[in-house]
Write a protein that holds these residues in place. Structure first.
Motif, PDB file in Angstrom:
ATOM      1  N   TYR A  78       0.844  -1.197   0.000  1.00  0.00           N
ATOM      2  CA  TYR A  78       0.000   0.000   0.000  1.00  0.00           C
ATOM      3  C   TYR A  78       0.877   1.245   0.000  1.00  0.00           C
ATOM      4  O   TYR A  78       1.904   1.286   0.681  1.00  0.00           O
ATOM      5  N   TRP A  79       0.449   2.252  -0.756  1.00  0.00           N
ATOM      6  CA  TRP A  79       1.029   3.576  -0.656  1.00  0.00           C
ATOM      7  C   TRP A  79       0.126   4.387   0.264  1.00  0.00           C
ATOM      8  O   TRP A  79      -1.081   4.504   0.012  1.00  0.00           O
ATOM      9  N   VAL A  80       0.704   4.936   1.322  1.00  0.00           N
ATOM     10  CA  VAL A  80      -0.095   5.564   2.366  1.00  0.00           C
ATOM     11  C   VAL A  80       0.361   7.003   2.583  1.00  0.00           C
ATOM     12  O   VAL A  80       1.542   7.244   2.881  1.00  0.00           O
ATOM     13  N   GLN A  81      -0.546   7.941   2.443  1.00  0.00           N
ATOM     14  CA  GLN A  81      -0.273   9.335   2.774  1.00  0.00           C
ATOM     15  C   GLN A  81      -0.766   9.576   4.199  1.00  0.00           C
ATOM     16  O   GLN A  81      -1.916   9.275   4.520  1.00  0.00           O
ATOM     17  N   VAL A  82       0.114  10.076   5.046  1.00  0.00           N
ATOM     18  CA  VAL A  82      -0.228  10.257   6.454  1.00  0.00           C
ATOM     19  C   VAL A  82      -0.033  11.710   6.871  1.00  0.00           C
ATOM     20  O   VAL A  82       0.672  12.478   6.220  1.00  0.00           O
ATOM     21  N   GLU A  83      -0.679  12.050   7.974  1.00  0.00           N
ATOM     22  CA  GLU A  83      -0.467  13.363   8.573  1.00  0.00           C
ATOM     23  C   GLU A  83       0.908  13.399   9.226  1.00  0.00           C
ATOM     24  O   GLU A  83       1.293  12.471   9.932  1.00  0.00           O
ATOM     25  N   GLY A  84       1.652  14.483   8.987  1.00  0.00           N
ATOM     26  CA  GLY A  84       2.957  14.630   9.598  1.00  0.00           C
ATOM     27  C   GLY A  84       4.062  13.986   8.777  1.00  0.00           C
ATOM     28  O   GLY A  84       3.812  13.314   7.771  1.00  0.00           O
ATOM     29  N   VAL A  85       5.286  14.184   9.224  1.00  0.00           N
ATOM     30  CA  VAL A  85       6.455  13.607   8.567  1.00  0.00           C
ATOM     31  C   VAL A  85       6.825  12.321   9.305  1.00  0.00           C
ATOM     32  O   VAL A  85       7.229  12.363  10.472  1.00  0.00           O
ATOM     33  N   ILE A  86       6.660  11.199   8.640  1.00  0.00           N
ATOM     34  CA  ILE A  86       6.855   9.896   9.279  1.00  0.00           C
ATOM     35  C   ILE A  86       8.278   9.773   9.819  1.00  0.00           C
ATOM     36  O   ILE A  86       9.242  10.187   9.164  1.00  0.00           O
ATOM     37  N   THR A  87       8.412   9.218  11.011  1.00  0.00           N
ATOM     38  CA  THR A  87       9.712   9.105  11.666  1.00  0.00           C
ATOM     39  C   THR A  87      10.268   7.680  11.538  1.00  0.00           C
ATOM     40  O   THR A  87       9.529   6.723  11.313  1.00  0.00           O
ATOM     41  N   ASP A  88      11.569   7.557  11.732  1.00  0.00           N
ATOM     42  CA  ASP A  88      12.193   6.232  11.717  1.00  0.00           C
ATOM     43  C   ASP A  88      11.629   5.359  12.834  1.00  0.00           C
ATOM     44  O   ASP A  88      11.477   4.146  12.666  1.00  0.00           O
ATOM     45  N   HIS A  89      11.349   5.984  13.983  1.00  0.00           N
ATOM     46  CA  HIS A  89      10.790   5.217  15.097  1.00  0.00           C
ATOM     47  C   HIS A  89       9.428   4.627  14.737  1.00  0.00           C
ATOM     48  O   HIS A  89       9.153   3.452  15.027  1.00  0.00           O
ATOM     49  N   ALA A  90       8.587   5.433  14.095  1.00  0.00           N
ATOM     50  CA  ALA A  90       7.266   4.940  13.691  1.00  0.00           C
ATOM     51  C   ALA A  90       7.402   3.825  12.661  1.00  0.00           C
ATOM     52  O   ALA A  90       6.687   2.810  12.722  1.00  0.00           O
ATOM     53  N   LEU A  91       8.323   3.981  11.712  1.00  0.00           N
ATOM     54  CA  LEU A  91       8.544   2.938  10.709  1.00  0.00           C
ATOM     55  C   LEU A  91       9.015   1.645  11.362  1.00  0.00           C
ATOM     56  O   LEU A  91       8.574   0.550  10.987  1.00  0.00           O
ATOM     57  N   SER A  92       9.887   1.751  12.359  1.00  0.00           N
ATOM     58  CA  SER A  92      10.364   0.558  13.069  1.00  0.00           C
ATOM     59  C   SER A  92       9.229  -0.158  13.772  1.00  0.00           C
ATOM     60  O   SER A  92       9.154  -1.395  13.758  1.00  0.00           O
ATOM     61  N   ARG A  93       8.337   0.606  14.378  1.00  0.00           N
ATOM     62  CA  ARG A  93       7.182  -0.004  15.050  1.00  0.00           C
ATOM     63  C   ARG A  93       6.284  -0.724  14.053  1.00  0.00           C
ATOM     64  O   ARG A  93       5.796  -1.831  14.329  1.00  0.00           O
TER      65      ARG A  93
END
Length: 198
Positions: A72-87
């Motif tokens: 999936y290509w996902v547009q999200v609110e805010g600038v995604i962080t490495d921490h969020a990607l790791s989770r």
């Protein structure tokens, strides 16, 4: 030989052939008779839907046991962080259990069609895109995963299912391909029917 239809489902189209509320359905976009969707895609999500006239192929694509990867290509609110990607990669605890490990990476904004209606963008509130590949299909899973890590989904486009992708398929358009299936008595079963076909 099985027929497979690749459809780029637009926003706010039901992933079925009939709707008692008068909403747009697959019948507005697919004219090939006798095909049924192999899996679902939410009304407010866009992108790749596969339809087939073959029960075995439908099962191969949609069965949770086969763990067919979906990107999936996902547009999200805010600038995604490495921490969020790791989770997201490790698995996120949702009300119905922890998600399987996933592939998640930040990507540049993809060259995609305009959405109608467009997403609501807030002044001084940045957005970003990520590619998320899952091997399971919990209800509204992508949206719940990104919200759980602090980045609510604004727009969701399914780009790939297994070996099939949207490529350059415009929104609302479809493409027919033929898939070879091994000869087997099991391959004669009809697809599961969810909603009336054309």
């Amino acid at each position: 030989m099985a027929t497979l239809i690749l459809l780029n489902k637009p926003f706010q189209v039901m992933c079925q052939f009939t709707d008692d509320q008068g909403r747009a359905t697959l019948a507005d976009y697919v004219t090939t008779p006798g095909v049924y969707p192999a899996g679902r895609l939410d009304y407010d999500s866009e992108g790749l839907v596969l339809l087939t006239d073959s029960g075995p192929l439908q099962h191969r694509i949609a069965s949770p046991a086969n763990k067919t990867p979906k990107t999936y290509w996902v547009q999200v609110e805010g600038v995604i962080t490495d921490h969020a990607l790791s989770r997201l990669q490790e698995g996120v605890a949702l009300k119905d259990g922890v998600t399987r490990p996933a592939r998640a990476e930040a990507i540049p904004p993809p060259a995609v069609w305009p959405r109608h209606p467009p997403i609501r963008e807030r002044r001084n509130s940045p957005t970003s895109w990520l590619a998320l590949t899952l091997t399971e299909g919990k209800n509204r899973q992508v949206r719940r995963m990104t919200a759980a890590v602090g980045f609510p989904t604004l727009r969701l486009i399914r780009h790939r299912i297994g070996e099939w992708t949207l490529d350059d398929l415009p929104s609302g358009q479809s493409r027919k391909v033929h898939v070879h299936l091994p000869k087997s008595p099991a391959n004669r079963r009809p697809p599961v029917r969810k909603g009336k076909p054309l």
